[in-house]
Motif scaffolding. Structure first.
Motif, PDB file in Angstrom:
ATOM      1  N   VAL A 192       0.857  -1.184   0.000  1.00 46.45           N
ATOM      2  CA  VAL A 192       0.000   0.000   0.000  1.00 46.45           C
ATOM      3  C   VAL A 192       0.892   1.232   0.000  1.00 46.45           C
ATOM      4  O   VAL A 192       1.755   1.387   0.862  1.00 46.45           O
ATOM      5  CB  VAL A 192      -0.926   0.034   1.230  1.00 46.45           C
ATOM      6  N   GLU A 193       0.706   2.118  -0.993  1.00 42.49           N
ATOM      7  CA  GLU A 193       1.461   3.372  -1.081  1.00 42.49           C
ATOM      8  C   GLU A 193       0.493   4.531  -0.896  1.00 42.49           C
ATOM      9  O   GLU A 193      -0.572   4.572  -1.517  1.00 42.49           O
ATOM     10  CB  GLU A 193       2.158   3.469  -2.436  1.00 42.49           C
ATOM     11  N   LEU A 194       0.871   5.497  -0.044  1.00 35.26           N
ATOM     12  CA  LEU A 194      -0.009   6.597   0.323  1.00 35.26           C
ATOM     13  C   LEU A 194       0.600   7.933  -0.057  1.00 35.26           C
ATOM     14  O   LEU A 194       1.809   8.129   0.045  1.00 35.26           O
ATOM     15  CB  LEU A 194      -0.265   6.581   1.831  1.00 35.26           C
TER      16      LEU A 194
ATOM     17  N   GLU B 153      -2.896  18.629  -1.886  1.00 30.33           N
ATOM     18  CA  GLU B 153      -3.564  19.798  -1.329  1.00 30.33           C
ATOM     19  C   GLU B 153      -5.081  19.637  -1.338  1.00 30.33           C
ATOM     20  O   GLU B 153      -5.773  20.177  -0.484  1.00 30.33           O
ATOM     21  CB  GLU B 153      -3.172  21.046  -2.122  1.00 30.33           C
ATOM     22  N   SER B 154      -5.622  18.896  -2.307  1.00 32.14           N
ATOM     23  CA  SER B 154      -7.071  18.791  -2.438  1.00 32.14           C
ATOM     24  C   SER B 154      -7.611  17.403  -2.136  1.00 32.14           C
ATOM     25  O   SER B 154      -8.819  17.182  -2.195  1.00 32.14           O
ATOM     26  CB  SER B 154      -7.493  19.175  -3.866  1.00 32.14           C
ATOM     27  N   GLY B 155      -6.743  16.443  -1.795  1.00 30.48           N
ATOM     28  CA  GLY B 155      -7.235  15.100  -1.538  1.00 30.48           C
ATOM     29  C   GLY B 155      -6.093  14.145  -1.241  1.00 30.48           C
ATOM     30  O   GLY B 155      -5.021  14.559  -0.798  1.00 30.48           O
ATOM     31  N   VAL B 156      -6.335  12.871  -1.504  1.00 30.49           N
ATOM     32  CA  VAL B 156      -5.332  11.851  -1.234  1.00 30.49           C
ATOM     33  C   VAL B 156      -5.310  10.851  -2.385  1.00 30.49           C
ATOM     34  O   VAL B 156      -6.247  10.754  -3.180  1.00 30.49           O
ATOM     35  CB  VAL B 156      -5.603  11.100   0.094  1.00 30.49           C
ATOM     36  N   TYR B 157      -4.197  10.093  -2.454  1.00 29.24           N
ATOM     37  CA  TYR B 157      -4.036   9.058  -3.471  1.00 29.24           C
ATOM     38  C   TYR B 157      -3.457   7.817  -2.812  1.00 29.24           C
ATOM     39  O   TYR B 157      -2.492   7.906  -2.042  1.00 29.24           O
ATOM     40  CB  TYR B 157      -3.108   9.546  -4.585  1.00 29.24           C
TER      41      TYR B 157
END
Length: 222
Positions: free
Chosen positions: A177-179, A183-187
């Motif tokens: 799992v890579e996180l 600025e506006s969200g997450v991936y």
């Protein structure tokens, strides 16, 4: 079907929240667009609850131990995560008092509609409303419009993003799992065991508010 009522032949409505039945009821209120599907559980619920939240992509499967008898569609990262603190108290349906609860699957408009009034243990009342859709015109996108209205002045803290602490009920399906927060969200990028599908889940938040609200974007890692 006594828990539900049909309206106009297209809308299925539930008027009572029963936590111990949420696993089966979230199935009834699920949305899908042919590319992926999402169970109809509330945004504030934890992805760790067994069999409650779930997002599944068509054609993506995993065989974690190399046995065909264990092959299944993995539950990917929870993109519906929205949590809220009202004067420091978590907005949880199992805490405080719940009234005017409604969950509707609108099969004509392909919408999941949900609303309720929640009273905290300290007496603060807020109304939550949400709309969810998985448009067929953009089959890789899911959309949530979430609205919170307080009856009196309160301090609100809203946390949204991707919960990476998900798995299927009986097996784990992700070897990595890579996180990444933006600025506006997450991936979040995950890789299954076998055959090694790489799955990317991203969110983008747009906040509109007339009051002063603290908002943060969060990634919860396994």
């Amino acid at each position: 079907m006594s828990w539900y009522c049909f309206e106009d032949g297209w809308r299925l409505r539930e008027r009572e929240y029963v936590p111990q039945e949420e696993s089966s009821r979230a199935t009834v209120f699920a949305l899908a667009n042919g590319t992926f599907g999402c169970r109809g559980a509330g945004e504030e619920l934890s992805a760790k609850l067994p069999g409650v939240k779930g997002t599944y992509i068509n054609g993506i499967y995993d065989t974690p131990h190399g046995k065909l008898t264990e092959r299944e569609i993995p539950n990917v990262q929870d993109w519906t995560l929205i949590r809220c603190l009202v004067n420091g108290e978590p907005l949880e349906l199992s805490a405080g008092a719940l009234s005017e609860y409604s969950r509707v699957l609108d099969m004509r408009e392909a919408l999941l509609l949900r609303s309720f009034v929640w009273t905290s243990r300290s007496g603060r009342r807020v109304r939550s409303e949400s709309e969810r859709m998985l448009p067929m015109s953009h089959p890789s996108i899911g959309v949530i419009r979430w609205r919170l209205v307080a009856e009196t002045d309160v301090d609100l803290e809203v946390c949204s993003g991707v919960d990476a602490e998900v798995n299927n009920r009986w097996a784990e399906h992700f070897r990595s799992v890579e996180l990444q927060a933006t600025e506006s969200g997450v991936y979040v990028l995950t890789t299954t065991f076998e055959p090694g599908f790489r799955i990317g889940v991203a969110t983008r938040d747009v906040l509109r508010c007339e009051a002063t609200v603290s908002h943060r974007t969060e990634v919860s890692s396994p």
